[in-house]
Design a protein around this motif. Structure first.
Motif, short mmCIF file in Angstrom:
data_model
loop_
_atom_site.label_atom_id
_atom_site.label_comp_id
_atom_site.label_asym_id
_atom_site.label_seq_id
_atom_site.Cartn_x
_atom_site.Cartn_y
_atom_site.Cartn_z
N LYS A 67 0.81 -1.22 0.00
CA LYS A 67 0.00 0.00 0.00
C LYS A 67 0.84 1.26 0.00
O LYS A 67 0.39 2.31 -0.42
N HIS A 68 2.06 1.18 0.50
CA HIS A 68 2.91 2.37 0.58
C HIS A 68 3.89 2.38 -0.59
O HIS A 68 5.00 1.89 -0.50
N ARG A 93 3.08 3.06 -7.95
CA ARG A 93 1.65 2.77 -7.96
C ARG A 93 1.13 2.66 -9.40
O ARG A 93 0.34 1.77 -9.71
N THR A 115 -0.38 -0.67 -11.14
CA THR A 115 -1.69 -0.67 -11.80
C THR A 115 -1.60 -1.31 -13.17
O THR A 115 -2.45 -2.12 -13.56
N ALA A 145 -8.85 -2.24 -8.77
CA ALA A 145 -8.58 -1.84 -7.39
C ALA A 145 -8.61 -3.05 -6.45
O ALA A 145 -7.74 -3.19 -5.57
N VAL A 182 -6.49 -2.10 -3.13
CA VAL A 182 -6.63 -0.67 -2.81
C VAL A 182 -8.06 -0.24 -3.13
O VAL A 182 -8.85 -1.00 -3.68
N THR A 183 -8.38 0.98 -2.80
CA THR A 183 -9.71 1.52 -3.11
C THR A 183 -9.69 2.15 -4.50
O THR A 183 -8.62 2.48 -5.04
N GLN A 184 -10.89 2.32 -5.08
CA GLN A 184 -10.96 3.01 -6.37
C GLN A 184 -10.46 4.44 -6.25
O GLN A 184 -9.85 4.97 -7.18
N GLY A 185 -10.70 5.05 -5.09
CA GLY A 185 -10.22 6.41 -4.86
C GLY A 185 -8.71 6.49 -4.99
O GLY A 185 -8.17 7.43 -5.58
N ALA A 186 -8.02 5.49 -4.44
CA ALA A 186 -6.55 5.46 -4.52
C ALA A 186 -6.10 5.30 -5.97
O ALA A 186 -5.11 5.88 -6.40
N LYS A 212 -6.38 8.54 -7.98
CA LYS A 212 -5.40 9.57 -7.63
C LYS A 212 -4.29 9.61 -8.67
O LYS A 212 -3.63 10.63 -8.87
N HIS A 213 -4.07 8.48 -9.36
CA HIS A 213 -2.98 8.39 -10.32
C HIS A 213 -3.46 8.32 -11.77
O HIS A 213 -2.71 8.62 -12.68
#
Length: 202
Positions: A6-7, A13, A17, A39, A44-48, A51-52
């Motif tokens: 996650k980090h 990231r 993906t 996701a 991870v979440t769709q929001g994360a 972000k990219h």
């Protein structure tokens, strides 16, 4: 389901993906891959994810760019280490085959993109990839003719087209059989026939 840390940095990231989409494409119809599925596959979440990448199309564009750059890098490396032009042609052929075996989702995505009637960004990238790939083959074939390794009467453009088409045919056969390893098994015998054709003066 493959979990990714996650980090990660932004670049890591984005790369993760791309990997996730390629992995999913090996298991299901690429056109049915959703951002929710991507996701979830990454953990991870769709929001994360957004972000990219602002849209799903942006993700697909990044995947196609990755594929193009990675494949061309692979074939360039194979050609550089070959001792002759014929050896370079064979090295490129086998490097491409190995790339497909390692990334079975890639040809499914590429064939899918080329079926779109409209010229989408991912489709444009695939077209550019094929053109740049063909340019590399054209140069090597011309050098092989100049050095006497290949028939002087060889139609260079036709030979390059046949080279790419031969790999595409092998890939399609393996997809129909549901066994990507078939590409690796059949490649040496098929290449030998191709090589006989470009070496002959007929």
């Amino acid at each position: 389901m493959k979990k990714h840390p996650k980090h990660l940095s932004a670049d890591e990231r984005r790369a993760a993906t791309v990997d996730a989409v390629v992995e999913l494409a090996a298991e299901q119809n690429p056109s049915e891959i959703t951002t929710t599925a991507i996701a979830k596959h990454m953990g991870v979440t769709q929001g994360a994810l957004f972000k990219h990448f602002p849209t799903k199309d942006a993700i697909l564009q990044a995947v196609m760019e990755f594929v193009a750059n990675r494949l061309l890098s692979r074939v360039d490396k194979a050609a550089r280490t070959a001792p002759s032009q014929v050896a370079a042609i064979e090295a490129i052929f086998m490097a491409h085959v190995e790339f497909v075996v390692e990334n079975p989702g890639v040809p499914r995505m590429m064939f899918g993109e080329l079926q779109h009637a409209k010229l989408t960004a991912p489709k444009r990238i695939v077209q550019t990839l094929v053109r740049r790939y063909g340019e590399r083959l054209h140069r090597i074939i011309e050098e092989g003719k100049a050095e006497g390794e290949l028939s002087a009467s060889l139609d260079t453009s036709a030979a390059a087209t046949l080279f790419i088409g031969t790999i595409q045919g092998l890939v399609m056969q393996s997809m129909l059989a549901g066994d990507v390893e078939q590409v690796r098994k059949d490649a040496p015998r098929v290449f030998e026939i191709f090589l006989r054709g470009i070496r002959s003066g007929q």
